[in-house]
Design a protein around this motif. Structure first.
Motif, PDB file in Angstrom:
ATOM      1  N   UNK A 113      32.870  45.320  35.178  1.00 37.39           N
ATOM      2  CA  UNK A 113      32.253  44.148  35.807  1.00 37.39           C
ATOM      3  C   UNK A 113      31.240  44.545  36.866  1.00 37.39           C
ATOM      4  N   UNK A 114      31.553  45.563  37.646  1.00 35.50           N
ATOM      5  CA  UNK A 114      30.620  46.032  38.671  1.00 35.50           C
ATOM      6  C   UNK A 114      29.318  46.501  38.019  1.00 35.50           C
ATOM      7  N   UNK A 115      29.448  47.234  36.916  1.00 36.43           N
ATOM      8  CA  UNK A 115      28.263  47.750  36.221  1.00 36.43           C
ATOM      9  C   UNK A 115      27.434  46.618  35.624  1.00 36.43           C
ATOM     10  N   UNK A 116      28.070  45.658  34.945  1.00 37.38           N
ATOM     11  CA  UNK A 116      27.299  44.554  34.356  1.00 37.38           C
ATOM     12  C   UNK A 116      26.663  43.699  35.440  1.00 37.38           C
ATOM     13  N   UNK A 117      27.386  43.472  36.538  1.00 43.49           N
ATOM     14  CA  UNK A 117      26.791  42.720  37.652  1.00 43.49           C
ATOM     15  C   UNK A 117      25.563  43.446  38.171  1.00 43.49           C
ATOM     16  N   UNK A 118      25.656  44.748  38.320  1.00 37.83           N
ATOM     17  CA  UNK A 118      24.537  45.521  38.847  1.00 37.83           C
ATOM     18  C   UNK A 118      23.351  45.543  37.884  1.00 37.83           C
ATOM     19  N   UNK A 119      23.617  45.730  36.604  1.00 35.02           N
ATOM     20  CA  UNK A 119      22.523  45.881  35.635  1.00 35.02           C
ATOM     21  C   UNK A 119      21.826  44.562  35.348  1.00 35.02           C
ATOM     22  N   UNK A 120      22.584  43.508  35.073  1.00 37.87           N
ATOM     23  CA  UNK A 120      21.905  42.302  34.618  1.00 37.87           C
ATOM     24  C   UNK A 120      22.451  40.979  35.135  1.00 37.87           C
ATOM     25  N   UNK A 121      23.671  40.956  35.638  1.00 33.37           N
ATOM     26  CA  UNK A 121      24.246  39.665  36.032  1.00 33.37           C
ATOM     27  C   UNK A 121      23.956  39.270  37.476  1.00 33.37           C
ATOM     28  N   UNK A 122      24.200  40.182  38.396  1.00 33.69           N
ATOM     29  CA  UNK A 122      24.145  39.848  39.816  1.00 33.69           C
ATOM     30  C   UNK A 122      22.738  39.744  40.370  1.00 33.69           C
ATOM     31  N   UNK A 123      22.577  38.857  41.378  1.00 31.50           N
ATOM     32  CA  UNK A 123      21.272  38.684  42.023  1.00 31.50           C
ATOM     33  C   UNK A 123      20.867  39.887  42.856  1.00 31.50           C
ATOM     34  N   UNK A 124      21.848  40.694  43.295  1.00 25.34           N
ATOM     35  CA  UNK A 124      21.512  41.838  44.150  1.00 25.34           C
ATOM     36  C   UNK A 124      21.307  43.125  43.351  1.00 25.34           C
ATOM     37  N   UNK A 125      21.454  43.069  42.028  1.00 22.42           N
ATOM     38  CA  UNK A 125      21.296  44.258  41.198  1.00 22.42           C
ATOM     39  C   UNK A 125      19.911  44.367  40.591  1.00 22.42           C
ATOM     40  N   UNK A 126      19.858  44.984  39.443  1.00 20.90           N
ATOM     41  CA  UNK A 126      18.584  45.217  38.758  1.00 20.90           C
ATOM     42  C   UNK A 126      18.009  43.949  38.139  1.00 20.90           C
ATOM     43  N   UNK A 127      18.888  43.021  37.751  1.00 19.98           N
ATOM     44  CA  UNK A 127      18.507  41.754  37.110  1.00 19.98           C
ATOM     45  C   UNK A 127      17.651  41.972  35.856  1.00 19.98           C
ATOM     46  N   UNK A 128      18.074  42.917  35.026  1.00 20.05           N
ATOM     47  CA  UNK A 128      17.316  43.240  33.819  1.00 20.05           C
ATOM     48  C   UNK A 128      17.571  42.232  32.708  1.00 20.05           C
ATOM     49  N   UNK A 129      16.553  42.027  31.918  1.00 16.39           N
ATOM     50  CA  UNK A 129      16.683  41.248  30.688  1.00 16.39           C
ATOM     51  C   UNK A 129      16.757  42.261  29.552  1.00 16.39           C
ATOM     52  N   UNK A 130      17.522  41.967  28.510  1.00 21.95           N
ATOM     53  CA  UNK A 130      17.618  42.916  27.386  1.00 21.95           C
ATOM     54  C   UNK A 130      16.269  43.136  26.707  1.00 21.95           C
ATOM     55  N   UNK A 131      16.103  44.320  26.151  1.00 23.14           N
ATOM     56  CA  UNK A 131      14.859  44.665  25.442  1.00 23.14           C
ATOM     57  C   UNK A 131      14.499  43.613  24.397  1.00 23.14           C
ATOM     58  N   UNK A 132      15.510  43.093  23.700  1.00 17.97           N
ATOM     59  CA  UNK A 132      15.251  42.194  22.581  1.00 17.97           C
ATOM     60  C   UNK A 132      14.874  40.792  23.050  1.00 17.97           C
ATOM     61  N   UNK A 133      14.796  40.547  24.366  1.00 20.01           N
ATOM     62  CA  UNK A 133      14.298  39.252  24.830  1.00 20.01           C
ATOM     63  C   UNK A 133      12.770  39.255  24.904  1.00 20.01           C
TER      64      UNK A 133
END
Length: 150
Positions: A113-133
């Protein structure tokens, strides 16, 4: 959606030989009886994978990208946060071309959960969108923005 395609030769009793070292049987694919096809006829089949699975955290997978540089940078960012992760490369055929995808696996279930929050879910993380978007062949704009500090 990722589509994995392959070809094989169909033989009696429902055996499908993909190459001399790989064969599968119709009964492993379907509960129906094998079709009545001539021995040795060519058969194509495909398997689809829902890309969103690669973001679910299921089986420890928290991110997927077509870009090895992106995968390595995110992996190093997670490692810097003491989140152990492993990078794996998978290959598949997409529209008759061999394509590679890089998957990030989190080894400790408590860190998923910490990793997913950091990569794409959380406002304070990377906030990445998947390549396929993004359009096919286009770089991941959200990653490039984060990388440039925006």
């Amino acid at each position: 959606m990722i589509i994995l395609k392959t070809k094989g030769k169909f033989y009696s009793e429902g055996e499908i030989v993909i190459n001399p070292l790989k064969a599968i049987h119709w009964k492993d694919l379907s509960d129906t009886n094998p079709p009545h096809l001539p021995n040795g006829c060519s058969i194509d089949f495909s398997i689809t994978v829902d890309e969103n699975y690669f973001l679910s955290g299921k089986d420890g997978i928290v991110w997927a990208t077509y870009d090895s540089r992106q995968a390595e940078i995110i992996q190093n960012t997670l490692l810097a946060q003491h989140i152990n992760c492993e990078l794996k490369k998978i290959a598949f055929e997409h529209e008759l071309e061999l394509t590679s995808m890089y998957l990030l696996f989190i080894s400790n279930v408590k860190d998923i959960n910490t990793a997913t929050d950091f990569i794409w879910k959380g406002d304070s993380g990377l906030r990445l969108k998947p390549d396929w978007s993004y359009e096919e062949g286009e770089s991941n704009k959200s990653f490039e923005l984060w990388l440039s500090g925006h």
